[in-house]
Design a protein around this motif. Structure first.
Motif, PDB file in Angstrom:
ATOM      1  N   TRP A 237       0.838  -1.251  -0.111  1.00  0.00           N
ATOM      2  CA  TRP A 237      -0.095  -0.090   0.028  1.00  0.00           C
ATOM      3  C   TRP A 237       0.791   1.358   0.091  1.00  0.00           C
ATOM      4  CZ3 TRP A 237       0.446   3.575   4.033  1.00  0.00           C
ATOM      5  CH2 TRP A 237       0.953   3.200   5.012  1.00  0.00           C
ATOM      6  N   LYS A 238       2.248   1.079   0.467  1.00  0.00           N
ATOM      7  CA  LYS A 238       3.054   2.253   0.570  1.00  0.00           C
ATOM      8  C   LYS A 238       3.592   2.742  -0.767  1.00  0.00           C
ATOM      9  CE  LYS A 238       4.731   2.272   5.237  1.00  0.00           C
ATOM     10  NZ  LYS A 238       6.098   2.187   6.027  1.00  0.00           N
ATOM     11  N   PHE A 239       3.466   1.740  -1.874  1.00  0.00           N
ATOM     12  CA  PHE A 239       4.193   2.172  -3.063  1.00  0.00           C
ATOM     13  C   PHE A 239       3.057   2.726  -4.004  1.00  0.00           C
ATOM     14  CE2 PHE A 239       5.135   0.755  -7.374  1.00  0.00           C
ATOM     15  CZ  PHE A 239       6.313   1.016  -7.585  1.00  0.00           C
ATOM     16  N   SER A 240       3.849   3.442  -4.671  1.00  0.00           N
ATOM     17  CA  SER A 240       3.086   4.430  -5.783  1.00  0.00           C
ATOM     18  C   SER A 240       4.093   4.378  -7.125  1.00  0.00           C
ATOM     19  CB  SER A 240       2.912   5.776  -5.295  1.00  0.00           C
ATOM     20  OG  SER A 240       2.253   6.625  -6.456  1.00  0.00           O
ATOM     21  N   PRO A 241       3.292   4.186  -8.300  1.00  0.00           N
ATOM     22  CA  PRO A 241       4.233   4.398  -9.393  1.00  0.00           C
ATOM     23  C   PRO A 241       4.994   5.804  -9.584  1.00  0.00           C
ATOM     24  CG  PRO A 241       2.030   3.637  -9.943  1.00  0.00           C
ATOM     25  CD  PRO A 241       2.172   3.867  -8.485  1.00  0.00           C
ATOM     26  N   GLY A 242       4.375   6.712  -8.854  1.00  0.00           N
ATOM     27  CA  GLY A 242       4.884   8.151  -8.842  1.00  0.00           C
ATOM     28  C   GLY A 242       6.141   8.107  -8.127  1.00  0.00           C
ATOM     29  N   ASP A 243       6.360   7.019  -7.028  1.00  0.00           N
ATOM     30  CA  ASP A 243       7.703   6.956  -6.541  1.00  0.00           C
ATOM     31  C   ASP A 243       8.913   6.994  -7.761  1.00  0.00           C
ATOM     32  OD1 ASP A 243       6.252   6.961  -4.232  1.00  0.00           O
ATOM     33  OD2 ASP A 243       6.435   5.016  -3.587  1.00  0.00           O
ATOM     34  N   LEU A 244       8.607   6.062  -8.632  1.00  0.00           N
ATOM     35  CA  LEU A 244       9.497   5.826  -9.653  1.00  0.00           C
ATOM     36  C   LEU A 244       9.750   6.966 -10.490  1.00  0.00           C
ATOM     37  CD1 LEU A 244       8.341   2.183 -10.864  1.00  0.00           C
ATOM     38  CD2 LEU A 244      10.045   2.804  -8.937  1.00  0.00           C
ATOM     39  N   GLU A 245       8.717   7.841 -10.875  1.00  0.00           N
ATOM     40  CA  GLU A 245       8.744   8.899 -11.575  1.00  0.00           C
ATOM     41  C   GLU A 245       9.917  10.123 -10.627  1.00  0.00           C
ATOM     42  OE1 GLU A 245       8.198   9.461 -14.902  1.00  0.00           O
ATOM     43  OE2 GLU A 245       7.509   7.310 -14.501  1.00  0.00           O
ATOM     44  N   GLU A 246       9.418  10.185  -9.484  1.00  0.00           N
ATOM     45  CA  GLU A 246      10.380  11.116  -8.711  1.00  0.00           C
ATOM     46  C   GLU A 246      11.825  10.517  -8.760  1.00  0.00           C
ATOM     47  OE1 GLU A 246       8.988  14.193  -7.161  1.00  0.00           O
ATOM     48  OE2 GLU A 246       8.033  13.670  -9.024  1.00  0.00           O
ATOM     49  N   ARG A 247      11.835   9.147  -8.523  1.00  0.00           N
ATOM     50  CA  ARG A 247      13.236   8.926  -8.336  1.00  0.00           C
ATOM     51  C   ARG A 247      14.108   9.148  -9.694  1.00  0.00           C
ATOM     52  NH1 ARG A 247      16.459   4.770  -6.369  1.00  0.00           N
ATOM     53  NH2 ARG A 247      17.534   3.180  -7.574  1.00  0.00           N
ATOM     54  N   LYS A 248      13.665   9.431 -10.787  1.00  0.00           N
ATOM     55  CA  LYS A 248      14.347   9.466 -12.110  1.00  0.00           C
ATOM     56  C   LYS A 248      14.778  11.179 -11.999  1.00  0.00           C
ATOM     57  CE  LYS A 248      11.485   6.660 -15.221  1.00  0.00           C
ATOM     58  NZ  LYS A 248      10.286   6.721 -16.231  1.00  0.00           N
ATOM     59  N   LEU A 249      14.281  11.713 -10.910  1.00  0.00           N
ATOM     60  CA  LEU A 249      14.889  13.167 -10.727  1.00  0.00           C
ATOM     61  C   LEU A 249      15.568  13.324  -9.526  1.00  0.00           C
ATOM     62  CD1 LEU A 249      10.857  14.704 -11.320  1.00  0.00           C
ATOM     63  CD2 LEU A 249      13.024  14.798 -12.762  1.00  0.00           C
ATOM     64  N   TRP A 250      16.174  12.255  -9.101  1.00  0.00           N
ATOM     65  CA  TRP A 250      17.092  12.230  -7.770  1.00  0.00           C
ATOM     66  C   TRP A 250      18.094  13.358  -7.973  1.00  0.00           C
ATOM     67  CZ3 TRP A 250      17.234   9.037  -3.773  1.00  0.00           C
ATOM     68  CH2 TRP A 250      18.345   8.805  -2.704  1.00  0.00           C
ATOM     69  N   ASP A 251      18.936  13.325  -8.993  1.00  0.00           N
ATOM     70  CA  ASP A 251      20.069  14.442  -9.017  1.00  0.00           C
ATOM     71  C   ASP A 251      19.463  15.811  -9.057  1.00  0.00           C
ATOM     72  OD1 ASP A 251      21.653  12.082  -9.348  1.00  0.00           O
ATOM     73  OD2 ASP A 251      21.898  12.476 -11.661  1.00  0.00           O
ATOM     74  N   LYS A 252      18.253  16.037  -9.465  1.00  0.00           N
ATOM     75  CA  LYS A 252      17.621  17.489  -9.288  1.00  0.00           C
ATOM     76  C   LYS A 252      17.338  17.751  -7.906  1.00  0.00           C
ATOM     77  CE  LYS A 252      15.616  18.036 -13.801  1.00  0.00           C
ATOM     78  NZ  LYS A 252      14.661  18.510 -14.594  1.00  0.00           N
ATOM     79  N   TYR A 253      16.909  16.778  -7.140  1.00  0.00           N
ATOM     80  CA  TYR A 253      16.440  16.707  -5.715  1.00  0.00           C
ATOM     81  C   TYR A 253      17.815  16.989  -5.081  1.00  0.00           C
ATOM     82  CZ  TYR A 253      11.512  15.972  -5.814  1.00  0.00           C
ATOM     83  OH  TYR A 253       9.962  15.913  -6.201  1.00  0.00           O
ATOM     84  N   MET A 254      18.770  16.378  -5.280  1.00  0.00           N
ATOM     85  CA  MET A 254      20.066  16.542  -4.508  1.00  0.00           C
ATOM     86  C   MET A 254      20.777  17.846  -4.582  1.00  0.00           C
ATOM     87  SD  MET A 254      20.480  13.832  -2.856  1.00  0.00           S
ATOM     88  CE  MET A 254      18.630  13.694  -2.721  1.00  0.00           C
ATOM     89  N   VAL A 255      20.538  18.604  -5.869  1.00  0.00           N
ATOM     90  CA  VAL A 255      21.073  19.765  -5.988  1.00  0.00           C
ATOM     91  C   VAL A 255      20.019  21.109  -5.263  1.00  0.00           C
ATOM     92  CG1 VAL A 255      20.983  21.900  -7.664  1.00  0.00           C
ATOM     93  CG2 VAL A 255      21.734  19.640  -8.582  1.00  0.00           C
ATOM     94  N   CYS A 256      18.814  20.701  -4.976  1.00  0.00           N
ATOM     95  CA  CYS A 256      17.973  21.493  -4.223  1.00  0.00           C
ATOM     96  C   CYS A 256      18.185  21.140  -2.654  1.00  0.00           C
ATOM     97  CB  CYS A 256      16.680  21.183  -4.475  1.00  0.00           C
ATOM     98  SG  CYS A 256      15.865  21.525  -6.124  1.00  0.00           S
TER      99      CYS A 256
END
Length: 292
Positions: free
Chosen positions: A206-225
């Protein structure tokens, strides 16, 4: 037993996230970590009782980290021995229609802890420098004057937002709120492992969402922020602490230990002295009760 080292956790200068640890080097076993956490959180609970009686400070604990960093379980384990009325947890999701009718900090202001209490922000006002920066289209939903397209969301816009958040924290600190901000530094590899466990365990699906994978693709952008946030908003009155989050037991102990160590520095947090007239009549009051 050697405790876990927290001395290098506070951000005092410029950092690079790529150079910050995601795992603690400790010889303590999982059982030892949990035993030490139990001792530490009990002391924190006792300190909260004193904080409430003292009535002049509030404590705001801010938790930020990527999905699966362990924020929920950390809150559950660190604050387990608190009086339930002494700690209030707020988890900030997508803004509601009412919240969008106010400035973006409004919902955080009204969730601040009262004097004598702990408030825990599970995700915080820094989402407004993270998710919205990675997804600038979200800003358009705030219906801000002079912001009509993503092109209006430029460097000056973000500089102003940094100023506003720093001012927000400075204001509440000057009025008695003690602020402690924790960045749960999770490795991308460990996040993958935790997402896989969510898929593998039926009770975690129940904790999993396909959106988690989409956000994971943006990992480097999040790390910059995140790096920008750590470097621009860690202040003496509102410091950031980096918590290696690949191992949950050690992360929980680090947060609890830092809170206890920092709060013990406030020598003025004491139970108020009993009124002299009442103190002089304690024996009389005892006799009244004993002879009812």
């Amino acid at each position: 037993m050697d405790s876990i080292n927290t001395s290098n956790s506070k951000i005092n200068g410029t950092v690079k996230i790529s150079e910050l640890p995601t795992r603690v080097n400790s010889e303590l076993s999982k059982d030892q970590l949990e035993d030490e956490l139990q001792i530490t959180r009990r002391k924190l609970g006792e300190l909260q009782d004193t904080l409430y009686a003292h009535g002049k400070y509030a404590v705001l604990v801010c938790l930020q980290g990527m999905d699966t960093a362990g924020k929920d379980s950390l809150i559950r384990e660190v604050f387990k021995d608190f009086n339930a009325r002494g700690v209030v947890v707020h988890s900030f999701k997508v803004p509601t229609e009412l919240e969008r009718k106010h400035d973006y900090l409004w919902r955080h202001y009204i969730a601040l802890p009262a004097r004598g209490k702990f408030g825990v922000f599970n995700r915080t006002h820094y989402e407004n420098l993270l998710v919205t920066r990675v997804h600038p289209n979200y800003i358009l939903g705030e219906l801000l004057p002079n912001v009509n397209s993503p092109e209006d969301i430029n460097t000056k816009f973000w500089d102003k937002r940094f100023e506003q958040i720093n001012a927000f924290e400075k204001t509440i600190a000057q009025n008695g709120t003690l602020i402690y901000k924790f960045f749960l530094n999770l490795s991308k590899e460990e996040q993958k492992n935790r997402l896989l466990r969510r898929l593998d365990k039926p009770n975690k699906n129940w904790k999993f969402s396909p959106g988690d994978l989409e956000e994971r693709k943006l990992w480097d952008k999040y790390m910059v922020c995140y790096e920008d946030i750590l470097n621009r908003t860690s202040k003496p009155h509102a410091p950031w602490y980096v918590i290696p989050a690949d191992d949950k037991p050690s992360a929980r102990l680090m947060v609890a230990s830092i809170l206890l160590d920092e709060l013990k520095k406030y020598n003025d947090i004491k139970e108020p002295e009993l009124d002299e007239d009442i103190k002089a009549k304690i024996s009389e009051y005892r006799k009244q009760l004993e002879h009812e």
